[in-house]
Design a protein around this motif. Structure first.
Motif, short mmCIF file in Angstrom:
data_model
loop_
_atom_site.label_atom_id
_atom_site.label_comp_id
_atom_site.label_asym_id
_atom_site.label_seq_id
_atom_site.Cartn_x
_atom_site.Cartn_y
_atom_site.Cartn_z
N GLY A 85 8.41 -3.51 -9.90
CA GLY A 85 6.97 -3.66 -9.89
C GLY A 85 6.31 -2.95 -11.03
N LYS A 86 5.01 -2.75 -10.88
CA LYS A 86 4.20 -2.06 -11.89
C LYS A 86 3.34 -1.01 -11.20
N ALA A 87 3.13 0.11 -11.90
CA ALA A 87 2.18 1.13 -11.46
C ALA A 87 0.94 0.93 -12.31
N GLN A 88 -0.12 0.42 -11.70
CA GLN A 88 -1.32 0.05 -12.45
C GLN A 88 -2.52 0.82 -11.92
N GLY A 89 -3.30 1.40 -12.84
CA GLY A 89 -4.46 2.13 -12.39
C GLY A 89 -5.17 2.89 -13.49
#
Length: 175
Positions: A85-89
């Motif tokens: 997945g991706k860590a987005q923020g």
């Protein structure tokens, strides 16, 4: 004599308390471990400053600097590992001395097991500590109603590329 409402209120309070206890007892606790590939410079940059105070350098140590994040989330520390997945923020430097940042991060899963699910992580992080604990405040899909905490630990850092490998250990209670 005026009617008394104490019995219905007590019964309602007891019912709510019983409901909460049953949900806490039935919650499943699990721990997930992933690795973030956090790159602050170069062609494959995954953390970028987008705004800061005029006249100041936008950096991790400068109050008011805001970064956006799109880190790959991997099964192992290797950049060749399987991406889940991706860590987005957003990361905001929130202390005048630059020691604390406020993090609002979504782990957006794209692997078979959790595809379409997310975890929401939020809190204040003392960025110079090797272990940084933040709250898991919710989730979607397989993680609906999740609560818990996430520990970020810097495993390695390469200064020339500003490439960090960060171990993300997430401990969850899911009703």
């Amino acid at each position: 004599m005026a009617p008394t409402f104490s019995t219905p209120i007590k019964l309602m309070s007891f019912s709510i308390l019983l409901f909460l206890i049953i949900n806490i007892v039935n919650a499943q606790q699990s721990t997930l471990v992933y690795y973030l590939q956090d790159i602050g410079r170069g062609y494959n940059q995954t953390v970028v400053p987008v705004i800061g105070i005029n006249g100041r350098v936008w950096s991790y140590n400068t109050f008011g600097t805001i970064f956006v994040v799109d880190d790959p989330v991997m099964l192992d520390p290797s950049s060749l590992s399987t991406q889940v997945g991706k860590a987005q923020g957003v990361i905001t430097v929130t202390s005048i001395d630059g020691t604390n940042v406020n993090i609002v991060l979504s782990i957006v899963f794209n692997n078979v097991q959790y595809s379409g699910s997310t975890l929401q992580i939020q809190g204040s992080s003392h960025q110079r500590d090797n272990l940084r604990e933040l709250s898991v405040i919710g989730g979607t899909g397989r993680f609906r109603f999740a609560r818990g905490y996430a520990v970020f630990e810097t495993v390695s850092y390469d200064a020339p590329t500003s490439h960090s490998i960060i171990r993300l250990t997430i401990t969850l209670a899911i009703p």
